[in-house]
Design an enzyme around this catalytic site. Structure first.
Site, mmCIF file in Angstrom:
data_model
loop_
_atom_site.group_PDB
_atom_site.id
_atom_site.type_symbol
_atom_site.label_atom_id
_atom_site.label_comp_id
_atom_site.label_asym_id
_atom_site.label_seq_id
_atom_site.Cartn_x
_atom_site.Cartn_y
_atom_site.Cartn_z
ATOM 1 N N HIS A 38 0.817 -1.218 0.000
ATOM 2 C CA HIS A 38 0.000 0.000 0.000
ATOM 3 C C HIS A 38 0.850 1.267 0.000
ATOM 4 C CE1 HIS A 38 -3.670 2.090 0.012
ATOM 5 N NE2 HIS A 38 -4.325 1.430 0.962
ATOM 6 N N ASP A 83 -2.384 2.000 -4.585
ATOM 7 C CA ASP A 83 -3.619 2.359 -3.902
ATOM 8 C C ASP A 83 -4.654 1.257 -4.073
ATOM 9 O OD1 ASP A 83 -2.580 4.819 -3.100
ATOM 10 O OD2 ASP A 83 -3.211 5.799 -4.962
#
Length: 575
Positions: free
Chosen positions: A548, A552
Site C-alpha cells: 500500500h 492504492d
C-alpha cells in the site's frame, strides 16, 4: 601462449564462487569447452568449460576455496608446453587413489611400504611402522578446512556433523563434514588427503563462511593417532553414552552397513529413511562409491513400501512406565485420562529459520493489503477439457491452468505498470519487462524461480517456461540468475485444495497474486434481458497482496478486475 582460467560470474548479483573440484590436474591436456572444474552456489552446481585448448600448466586456487568472480584460478598453456607442470601434480594425485593405491602414498610424502600387496598392508597396519607412517602424514604441510560459501547471499553455515574424527585418515574429496544452510543440507569434501589433526568447530555450531573449522596434516597431528586409538573401544562399548553426548542440533547419524562400513548418504536421505522406517543397509546406492541418492531411496520405497512402525523410544517408554495414571477429573465421570507423555522438540532447520526471517522482513518492509476476486473459469475449463489431448500431443508439454492465470496477469500488468513496479528508498522503479516469479513448493521449503520477459512469450512459451523452471527447481538444477529479478509473483495454494490464501509479498516486488482451487459453485447469472438464473459454474478465488506504500486500493482493484475480465472472456488462441 598462456590463457588465464577465471572464476565466472553466474548471475548479475554474484560476486564470488566456490571452486569445489578440479576435473584436470597440472600437466593434463585440455580441450576448449571441455569441463575443467566445478563450482557451487546455493542455487546451482556447475561444470565450467576450459576457455582454450592446451595443457593445464598451473592451478592457482585449491579446491574448496571461495574467490571473487574474474579471479584467475589456473593457467592453460596453449602451446602445449608443460615442463613445469609435473611438480604440482601430487596435489591432485589422491583423486586417482582408488585406481592406483601404489601411487597414492608417495603423493603424501610416505615411503615405499605403501606399495606392498594388500595382505602385507593389513599386517603393517597393526605394527609400529604404520603408526610412524600415519604420524609422517600428519606432520606434513597443514591444510585448513574452511566453512564453504554456498551462495552469494549466504554468510554463515551450521556444521551439523563431523564424518571423521581427529587422528583418522582422510582422502581428498572424501566427505569430511556436513553443513546446513537455508537452502541446502550438504556433505563437504576434504580439501586434501592426510590425517585430520584438529577439529576447531564442534558439531551443532553456526559460524561465518571461510571460518577454519579443522586442520588436515601439520605438526599438531604427529601424536594425534596414538591418542585417538585408546578412545575407540570405549566408543564401541558404550554407544548409549556416545549418543547422549551428541548435541541437540546434530542431524541423524549416518548408519553403518553390516560389514561395519559407513553407508554413504545425504542428510535428506537419512531423514527420509527415519520418517519411513527404512534400513539403509537394504537400499542399493547408485552414486559414487555406492552413495545412496534420494532417487535410490524413493525407488526402494515405491518397490518395497515403508517399513513397519518403529518401536517406542526407550526414554518415552520409561517415562510411560513411571508416570502414575491421573485420576478422573470428576467423581463418577467415567472419563479415563492417559499418562502425560513428553512432547517432541525438533530444532528448526537453517532453511526454515531463513524463510522465517525473510517473511518477517517482508511484513516489516511492505504495508500489506489484500483484495479477493471471484472469477468464473467455466469457459477456460471447457476449453482446456476440449483441447487438452490434442494440445499436449502437438506441443509435447502438459496443459495446466497456470499459463491462463499468468497470461491474464501479464496483460493486466501492461495496463497497470505500477503493479509491476518496485520501491526504492527515494523512488518507484517501473520495470520494462514482466518477469514472473512462480512459487514452487519443495520437500523442505519454498523457492521462487523466475520466468523472464513474459510479455514477449506466447501462451505456449509461458506454459513451457513455467513447467521448465518448476521441474528444475524440484531437482535443484536452477541457475542463480533464474531465481532473481522477478517483478511480480504468482503462488498457487489451490493445487493443494485451498479456496484462497493471503500471501506475503515476495520482496522487492510490489504485489503477489494467490490462486485458489477451482471448484464447482452455484452462481446467479443474468441473461441479455436481465433475467436471473442459477447455474453450476467452475469458480476460482484470486487474491492480490499488494504494497500500500505505492499501490492504492483503487488501482489494485482495477488491476484485478482486468485479470478477471481476461479470464472470464478468454478468446486468445492457446496454440
Amino acid at each position: 601462449m598462456a590463457t588465464d582460467v577465471v572464476m565466472p560470474q553466474m548471475g548479475e548479483s554474484i560476486v564470488e564462487g566456490t571452486l569445489t573440484k578440479w576435473l584436470k590436474k597440472p600437466g593434463d591436456k585440455v580441450t576448449r569447452d571441455e569441463p575443467l572444474f566445478e563450482i557451487s552456489t546455493d542455487k546451482v552446481d556447475a561444470e565450467i568449460p576450459a576457455p582454450a585448448s592446451g595443457v593445464l600448466k598451473e592451478v592457482k586456487v585449491a579446491e574448496g576455496t571461495t574467490v571473487q568472480v574474474n579471479t584467475v584460478v589456473g593457467v592453460i598453456d596453449a602451446e602445449g608446453s608443460a615442463a613445469a607442470a609435473p611438480a604440482p601434480a601430487p596435489a591432485a594425485a589422491p583423486a586417482k587413489a582408488a585406481k592406483a593405491p601404489e601411487q597414492a602414498k608417495p603423493a603424501f610424502g610416505t615411503s615405499a611400504p605403501a606399495a606392498k600387496p594388500a595382505a602385507k598392508e593389513a599386517a603393517a597396519a597393526k605394527s609400529a611402522p604404520a603408526a610412524v607412517a600415519v604420524a609422517s602424514e600428519a606432520a606434513g604441510p597443514a591444510t585448513n578446512v574452511v566453512m564453504p560459501q554456498m551462495g552469494e547471499s549466504i554468510v554463515e553455515g551450521t556444521l551439523t556433523k563431523w564424518l571423521k574424527q581427529v587422528g583418522e585418515k582422510v582422502t581428498r574429496d572424501e566427505p569430511l563434514f556436513e553443513i546446513s544452510t537455508d537452502k541446502v543440507d550438504a556433505e563437504i569434501p576434504a580439501p586434501a588427503s592426510g590425517v585430520l589433526t584438529e577439529i576447531k568447530v564442534q558439531a551443532g555450531t553456526t559460524v561465518q563462511v571461510n571460518t577454519v573449522v579443522g586442520v588436515i596434516g601439520g605438526a599438531a597431528g604427529a601424536t594425534a593417532p596414538a591418542a585417538a586409538k585408546p578412545a575407540e573401544p570405549a566408543k564401541a562399548a558404550a554407544p548409549a553414552a556416545a549418543k547422549a553426548a551428541v548435541p541437540v542440533a546434530a542431524p541423524i547419524a549416518a548408519p553403518a552397513a553390516g560389514n561395519g562400513q559407513r553407508i554413504r548418504s545425504s542428510p535428506l536421505v537419512r531423514r527420509i529413511a527415519r520418517d519411513k522406517n527404512i534400513d539403509l543397509s537394504n537400499v542399493t546406492g547408485t552414486g559414487l562409491s555406492g552413495r545412496i541418492s534420494k532417487h535410490d531411496i524413493l525407488n526402494y520405497i515405491q518397490t518395497h513400501g515403508a517399513g513397519a512402525a518403529a518401536p517406542a523410544r526407550p526414554a518415552r517408554a520409561a517415562a510411560a512406565a513411571t508416570v502414575i495414571p491421573m485420576q478422573a477429573p470428576g467423581a463418577g465421570s467415567g472419563i479415563a485420562v492417559g499418562p502425560d507423555l513428553p512432547d517432541d522438540v525438533v530444532p528448526l532447520t537453517v532453511m526454515r529459520k531463513k524463510i522465517a526471517e525473510h517473511m518477517i522482513a517482508s511484513r516489516r518492509t511492505s504495508a500489506h493489503v489484500h483484495c479477493m476476486f471471484e472469477v468464473d473459469m467455466t469457459r477456460i475449463v471447457s476449453l482446456r477439457a476440449r483441447l487438452r489431448k490434442e494440445w499436449e500431443a502437438r506441443n509435447s508439454a502438459k496443459l495446466t491452468f497456470m499459463p491462463f492465470f499468468a497470461r491474464a496477469a501479464v496483460l493486466a500488468l501492461r495496463q497497470w505498470p505500477i503493479v509491476n513496479a518496485s520501491m526504492t528508498e527515494e523512488a518507484v522503479r517501473y520495470h520494462k519487462h514482466v518477469n514472473l516469479g512462480i512459487a514452487v513448493a519443495l520437500e523442505n521449503g519454498l523457492i521462487v524461480p523466475v520466468v523472464k520477459h513474459c510479455e514477449e512469450r506466447s501462451f505456449v512459451g509461458l506454459q513451457r517456461g513455467i513447467t521448465d523452471v518448476g521441474e528444475r527447481a524440484r531437482s535443484k538444477k536452477l541457475k542463480p540468475e533464474e531465481v532473481q529479478g522477478s517483478t511480480f509473483t504468482i503462488t498457487n495454494p489451490g493445487q493443494f485444495g485451498a479456496v484462497f490464501g493471503l500471501p506475503i509479498i515476495n520482496q522487492p516486488n510490489a504485489a503477489i497474486m494467490g490462486v485458489g482451487g477451482i471448484t464447482k459453485t452455484p452462481l446467479v447469472l443474468a441473461d441479455a434481458e436481465g433475467n436471473d438464473t442459477i447455474a453450476i459454474r467452475s469458480v476460482v478465488h484470486l487474491t492480490l497482496g499488494y504494497d500500500h506504500r505505492i499501490i492504492d486500493g483503487a488501482v489494485a482493484d482495477q488491476f484485478m478486475a482486468q485479470v478477471k475480465k481476461n479470464l472470464e472472456n478468454w478468446e486468445e488462441d492457446i496454440g
